[in-house]
Scaffold this motif. Structure first.
Motif, mmCIF file in Angstrom:
data_model
loop_
_atom_site.group_PDB
_atom_site.id
_atom_site.type_symbol
_atom_site.label_atom_id
_atom_site.label_comp_id
_atom_site.label_asym_id
_atom_site.label_seq_id
_atom_site.Cartn_x
_atom_site.Cartn_y
_atom_site.Cartn_z
ATOM 1 N N GLY A 357 0.792 -1.224 0.000
ATOM 2 C CA GLY A 357 0.000 0.000 0.000
ATOM 3 C C GLY A 357 0.826 1.276 0.000
ATOM 4 O O GLY A 357 0.357 2.312 0.463
ATOM 5 N N TRP A 358 2.047 1.207 -0.551
ATOM 6 C CA TRP A 358 2.886 2.407 -0.606
ATOM 7 C C TRP A 358 2.354 3.368 -1.656
ATOM 8 O O TRP A 358 1.938 2.949 -2.745
ATOM 9 C CB TRP A 358 4.329 2.034 -0.931
ATOM 10 C CG TRP A 358 4.994 1.200 0.121
ATOM 11 C CD1 TRP A 358 4.671 1.131 1.445
ATOM 12 C CD2 TRP A 358 6.098 0.292 -0.061
ATOM 13 N NE1 TRP A 358 5.500 0.258 2.102
ATOM 14 C CE2 TRP A 358 6.388 -0.271 1.213
ATOM 15 C CE3 TRP A 358 6.867 -0.087 -1.151
ATOM 16 C CZ2 TRP A 358 7.412 -1.197 1.394
ATOM 17 C CZ3 TRP A 358 7.887 -1.007 -0.972
ATOM 18 C CH2 TRP A 358 8.154 -1.556 0.291
ATOM 19 N N ASP A 359 2.369 4.632 -1.336
ATOM 20 C CA ASP A 359 1.925 5.647 -2.283
ATOM 21 C C ASP A 359 2.860 5.646 -3.490
ATOM 22 O O ASP A 359 4.079 5.750 -3.332
ATOM 23 C CB ASP A 359 1.933 7.028 -1.609
ATOM 24 C CG ASP A 359 1.302 8.087 -2.477
ATOM 25 O OD1 ASP A 359 1.913 8.450 -3.495
ATOM 26 O OD2 ASP A 359 0.202 8.570 -2.139
ATOM 27 N N PRO A 360 2.324 5.540 -4.727
ATOM 28 C CA PRO A 360 3.210 5.471 -5.902
ATOM 29 C C PRO A 360 4.024 6.739 -6.111
ATOM 30 O O PRO A 360 5.148 6.675 -6.632
ATOM 31 C CB PRO A 360 2.240 5.226 -7.067
ATOM 32 C CG PRO A 360 0.897 5.658 -6.563
ATOM 33 C CD PRO A 360 0.907 5.389 -5.096
ATOM 34 N N PHE A 363 6.829 6.573 -3.518
ATOM 35 C CA PHE A 363 7.768 5.530 -3.928
ATOM 36 C C PHE A 363 8.616 6.020 -5.105
ATOM 37 O O PHE A 363 9.814 5.710 -5.192
ATOM 38 C CB PHE A 363 7.010 4.258 -4.308
ATOM 39 C CG PHE A 363 7.877 3.036 -4.446
ATOM 40 C CD1 PHE A 363 8.649 2.594 -3.393
ATOM 41 C CD2 PHE A 363 7.919 2.329 -5.642
ATOM 42 C CE1 PHE A 363 9.447 1.460 -3.514
ATOM 43 C CE2 PHE A 363 8.707 1.201 -5.780
ATOM 44 C CZ PHE A 363 9.479 0.764 -4.715
ATOM 45 N N GLY A 364 8.016 6.802 -5.993
ATOM 46 C CA GLY A 364 8.763 7.368 -7.106
ATOM 47 C C GLY A 364 9.850 8.321 -6.634
ATOM 48 O O GLY A 364 10.956 8.341 -7.195
ATOM 49 N N VAL A 365 9.552 9.104 -5.608
ATOM 50 C CA VAL A 365 10.557 10.021 -5.054
ATOM 51 C C VAL A 365 11.692 9.224 -4.415
ATOM 52 O O VAL A 365 12.873 9.575 -4.566
ATOM 53 C CB VAL A 365 9.913 10.980 -4.028
ATOM 54 C CG1 VAL A 365 10.971 11.819 -3.314
ATOM 55 C CG2 VAL A 365 8.918 11.897 -4.726
ATOM 56 N N ILE A 366 11.353 8.143 -3.700
ATOM 57 C CA ILE A 366 12.384 7.298 -3.083
ATOM 58 C C ILE A 366 13.314 6.721 -4.156
ATOM 59 O O ILE A 366 14.547 6.758 -4.024
ATOM 60 C CB ILE A 366 11.727 6.149 -2.276
ATOM 61 C CG1 ILE A 366 10.969 6.699 -1.067
ATOM 62 C CG2 ILE A 366 12.777 5.131 -1.834
ATOM 63 C CD1 ILE A 366 11.838 7.380 -0.045
ATOM 64 N N LEU A 367 12.727 6.188 -5.218
ATOM 65 C CA LEU A 367 13.545 5.611 -6.287
ATOM 66 C C LEU A 367 14.402 6.685 -6.961
ATOM 67 O O LEU A 367 15.570 6.438 -7.296
ATOM 68 C CB LEU A 367 12.642 4.935 -7.329
ATOM 69 C CG LEU A 367 11.884 3.689 -6.883
ATOM 70 C CD1 LEU A 367 11.098 3.110 -8.050
ATOM 71 C CD2 LEU A 367 12.828 2.633 -6.334
ATOM 72 N N THR A 368 13.835 7.877 -7.139
ATOM 73 C CA THR A 368 14.585 8.951 -7.791
ATOM 74 C C THR A 368 15.725 9.447 -6.900
ATOM 75 O O THR A 368 16.805 9.794 -7.397
ATOM 76 C CB THR A 368 13.636 10.108 -8.148
ATOM 77 O OG1 THR A 368 12.538 9.599 -8.915
ATOM 78 C CG2 THR A 368 14.352 11.167 -8.976
#
Length: 432
Positions: A357-360, A363-368
């Motif tokens: 249930g992670w906010d996409p 999660f995109g900011v984490i990956l970036t």
């Protein structure tokens, strides 16, 4: 069995030096053909279809334009004028030029959205200036590369555009807004060790003796560059144009400033600028499309679901899985560029994110953020390659400085992990 062959072919091709995009495409093609041995021609026909489908996405139109913006502003003289203005504000003294390097790199992130382009623009001005002030070339290269890494967090960002294509639930405006606060925090976190290291090792001894630009004159010269992010980001926020249209507006604005205001770009320069931007854009887009074949093969072979099930039921728990993913991406980030990491791992990681249930957008900011770390983590480190080439120093000589800067940005990554609202507050406030 075929799934194992898919990864084996990809890894072997990478190890023998095949470009990552070609390795992705060939690995996916081999897997597709093997999964359709009864009708191999049908399998082969799906490859060009998926190649085109990976390219024919509206948000991807922004990438060539933002790459072109980076080339234009690199030659327009905007970076030098921003540097003079920043020095006029903070003055001269130990550690001030590293601070200016990172601050200007952050500001240019609101124009080009490309780390290597920013490293080239800032490095061309700042590395020479820091050398005259008595800073070692290895330190200067490390600072410029780290500062340029904030560009993929501060909007507009090529990385966020690619992520939005891969994850339909994360819109480009929401990702742009989510990257703003972490990007600024990353810049501030980098400034602290850069200034501390400069003062601890008594670098920049000659800096205080160099002239300080006059404030009002430098403000007047930098005003056109200062207005660029306001036009690009403000126009998107006001609804005047989409992110893709904003990239086109930025191109024409940059050409106007370079050709009519500063007059640093001549008609004969346009061919070189367009050629460089076209070559870099073609590489990016080709990797994106070939990775689409790899992703389609993963989906067709039902590889993702068993991996997701195994990780979610591994007993590590949510935080354990998150730590494992960060460790994996940190390791991979030392060898692959950010775009390749997104294209290979996002299709694999999003089902795990959905399971927890992670906010996409978060999660995109984490990956970036992880990709930003990878841009100045040896041995690949695309930003560091650019800055080391300008400084004419080997990449190995920068490691003693880079580790401090990596540690500072990693703390920002941990902060965004623990406090998701650092990324989500602004997009929620803006209604995205």
């Amino acid at each position: 069995m075929i799934a194992a062959i898919l990864f084996i072919v990809f890894i072997v091709l990478m190890l023998i030096g095949v470009p990552v995009g070609v390795a992705l495409g060939l690995g996916g093609t081999v897997a597709i053909v093997l999964s359709n041995l009864d009708t191999p021609w049908y399998g082969l026909l799906t490859v060009p279809q998926n190649f085109y489908a990976g390219l024919a996405k509206y948000p991807l139109l922004a990438i060539p334009m933002f790459v072109l913006v980076g080339s234009i502003f690199d030659r327009s003289g905007v970076a030098k004028r921003l540097v003079d203005f920043a020095i006029a504000i903070v003055g001269r003294g130990p550690g001030m030029l590293p601070l200016v390097s990172i601050a200007v790199a952050m500001f240019l992130g609101g124009i080009s959205g490309s780390g290597p382009a920013c490293a080239a623009a800032v490095g061309a001005v700042m590395i020479a200036a820091m050398s005259r002030a008595g800073y070692p070339g290895s330190f200067s290269a490390a600072v410029v590369a780290a500062g340029a890494a904030t560009d993929i967090l501060i909007p507009p960002s090529v990385a966020f555009i690619i992520y939005s294509v891969l994850v339909p639930g994360a819109s480009v405006p929401a990702l742009f807004a989510a990257g703003m606060v972490p990007g600024i925090l990353a810049g501030i976190a980098l400034i602290v060790p850069a200034v501390w290291l400069a003062r601890k090792h008594k670098m920049g001894a000659l800096e205080a003796h160099l002239p300080r630009p006059p404030f009002w004159a430098s403000l007047r010269e930098a005003s056109w560059g200062l207005a660029a992010p306001v036009l690009i980001l403000g126009g998107m926020r006001m609804g005047w144009f989409t992110p893709t249209e904003a990239a086109v507006v930025a191109v024409f604005y940059g050409l106007f400033v370079g050709m009519c205001i500063h007059r640093t770009i001549k008609l004969r320069d346009l061919y070189t600028i367009l050629r460089e931007a076209a070559e870099l854009s073609a590489v990016i887009m080709l990797v994106v499309t070939l990775a689409g074949i790899f992703a389609w093969a993963l989906s067709t072979l039902s590889v993702i679901d068993p991996i997701t099930h195994a990780i979610v039921n591994s007993g590590l728990g949510e935080w354990g899985v998150l730590a494992l993913l960060i460790l994996l991406l940190m390791t991979v980030g030392m060898f692959l560029d950010g775009i390749s990491i997104f294209l290979i791992f996002v299709p694999l990681l999003m089902p795990i994110a959905n399971a927890y249930g992670w906010d996409p957008v978060w999660f995109g900011v984490i990956l970036t953020l992880k990709v930003a770390l990878g841009q100045f983590t040896p041995p690949l480190a695309v930003n560091l390659m650019v800055s080391c080439r300008i400084a004419r120093v080997p990449m190995e000589s920068t490691v003693r400085w880079v580790v401090w800067l990596l540690g500072a940005m990693f703390l920002v990554l941990v902060a965004v992990l623990v406090f998701p609202q650092l990324a989500l507050w602004l997009p929620h406030k803006l209604g995205y």
